[in-house]
Scaffold this motif. Structure first.
Motif, mmCIF file in Angstrom:
data_model
loop_
_atom_site.group_PDB
_atom_site.id
_atom_site.type_symbol
_atom_site.label_atom_id
_atom_site.label_comp_id
_atom_site.label_asym_id
_atom_site.label_seq_id
_atom_site.Cartn_x
_atom_site.Cartn_y
_atom_site.Cartn_z
ATOM 1 N N GLY A 98 0.747 -12.327 -25.494
ATOM 2 C CA GLY A 98 1.139 -13.278 -24.456
ATOM 3 C C GLY A 98 2.645 -13.426 -24.355
ATOM 4 N N PRO A 99 3.077 -14.548 -23.818
ATOM 5 C CA PRO A 99 4.504 -14.730 -23.510
ATOM 6 C C PRO A 99 5.366 -15.031 -24.726
ATOM 7 C CG PRO A 99 3.276 -16.738 -23.081
ATOM 8 C CD PRO A 99 2.268 -15.702 -23.469
ATOM 9 N N GLU A 127 5.033 -8.941 -15.453
ATOM 10 C CA GLU A 127 4.173 -9.004 -14.257
ATOM 11 C C GLU A 127 3.961 -10.401 -13.700
ATOM 12 O OE1 GLU A 127 3.125 -6.371 -12.656
ATOM 13 O OE2 GLU A 127 3.977 -4.982 -14.114
ATOM 14 N N SER A 128 4.570 -11.403 -14.283
ATOM 15 C CA SER A 128 4.366 -12.760 -13.762
ATOM 16 C C SER A 128 4.872 -12.870 -12.321
ATOM 17 C CB SER A 128 5.116 -13.770 -14.637
ATOM 18 O OG SER A 128 5.077 -15.054 -14.042
ATOM 19 N N HIS A 132 -0.513 -11.743 -18.085
ATOM 20 C CA HIS A 132 -0.633 -10.867 -19.264
ATOM 21 C C HIS A 132 -2.085 -10.699 -19.704
ATOM 22 C CE1 HIS A 132 -0.264 -15.001 -20.868
ATOM 23 N NE2 HIS A 132 -1.207 -14.578 -21.687
ATOM 24 N N CYS A 148 5.637 -9.647 -20.182
ATOM 25 C CA CYS A 148 4.839 -8.483 -19.771
ATOM 26 C C CYS A 148 5.432 -7.875 -18.512
ATOM 27 C CB CYS A 148 3.378 -8.885 -19.553
ATOM 28 S SG CYS A 148 3.071 -9.841 -18.034
ATOM 29 N N ASP A 159 2.805 -16.705 -16.060
ATOM 30 C CA ASP A 159 1.768 -17.307 -15.216
ATOM 31 C C ASP A 159 0.366 -16.857 -15.634
ATOM 32 O OD1 ASP A 159 1.527 -14.708 -14.321
ATOM 33 O OD2 ASP A 159 1.741 -15.207 -12.190
HETATM 34 S S1 FES Z 1 3.687 -12.738 -20.436
HETATM 35 FE FE1 FES Z 1 2.369 -14.082 -19.350
HETATM 36 S S2 FES Z 1 2.538 -13.336 -17.317
HETATM 37 FE FE2 FES Z 1 3.858 -12.011 -18.397
#
Ligand code: FES
Length: 240
Positions: free
Chosen positions: A181-182, A212-213, A223, A210, A220
């Motif tokens: 995750g983030p 791609e948010s 991920h 990641c 968001d």
């Molecule tokens: S890490 Fe959660 S959307 Fe990119």
């Protein structure tokens, strides 16, 4: 861009590039531990990775040396445009009222860690916060929301109830979803946009790593949909 010289704990978002972390901020795995029903229950913090006072963390999701940047963003033409609202949290949040505590919820900041779901869900718990047992559960679950999407509000004090968190960056791992995750920023680490704007200082914030948010620089939850995976461990030798 020019990176300001500072010892303060802060994360600078660079244009289409990495996050520059300054101020000797501790970096460690932060793993979601689930209960018997598969619900998110608590965090397990790993050992701090060796880092220097200043280091660069991957933001595009494609470094071969995650969590650190290896320059891949330039080769893949990463578009890291920041699209998140810059309004203060209280302006973004919806209020779910309760007798003792209220729940504040800014849904766009959701990082899909799911601490809100167990024990009847925090939105329902808010309505029963005159019960000390429910109140304790509510505060624990809301305080575990890494993104600060959810905040408990003490109505008598007219103030948020925030957990005490060490100044640190957690590399979120989500074994139940089979993904990474983030970046979970804890302890009021400043986040500075690529154009120099200082986002609101908050105890809990999640930054996308990641790539791609749709709500950059914040996570968001995408991920989980793309099953983002980070490789560990890397060391600071991969710092740019
Ligand atoms: S890490 Fe959660 S959307 Fe990119």
């Amino acid at each position: 861009m020019t990176i300001p010289r500072t010892d303060a704990a802060q994360v600078i978002v660079t244009a289409n590039g990495p996050y520059i972390v300054t101020g000797h901020v501790s970096l460690a795995l932060l793993t979601i531990i689930i209960d018997a029903h598969g619900g998110s229950e608590e965090w397990a913090r790993g050992e701090a990775l060796p880092t220097k006072a200043k280091y660069a963390l991957c933001r595009c999701g494609h470094s071969a040396h995650k969590p650190f940047c290896d320059g891949t963003h330039a080769k893949i033409d990463f578009d890291g445009t920041e699209t998140a609202s810059r309004a203060p949290y209280l302006e973004q949040a919806q209020v779910f009222d309760g007798p003792v505590l209220a729940l504040l919820d800014a849904e766009k900041l959701c990082a899909f860690a799911r601490f809100c779901d167990p024990n009847g869900r925090v939105w329902n718990q808010a309505a029963e916060t005159d019960d000390p047992q429910v109140r304790a559960m509510f505060l624990r679950q809301v305080g575990n929301c890494p993104a600060g999407r959810l905040v408990a509000w003490d109505k008598a004090a007219g103030a948020p109830v925030e957990p005490t968190l060490p100044i640190s960056i957690g590399l979120v791992e989500d074994p139940a979803e089979g993904c990474s995750g983030p970046l979970a920023l804890q302890g009021n680490i400043a986040v500075i946009a690529a154009d120099g704007f200082a986002y609101e200082l908050r105890n809990r914030v999640t930054l996308c790593r990641c790539g791609e948010s749709s709500n950059k620089p914040f996570c968001d939850g995408t991920h989980a949909a793309i099953k983002f995976k980070a490789d560990y461990p890397a060391t600071e030798q991969h710092m740019r």
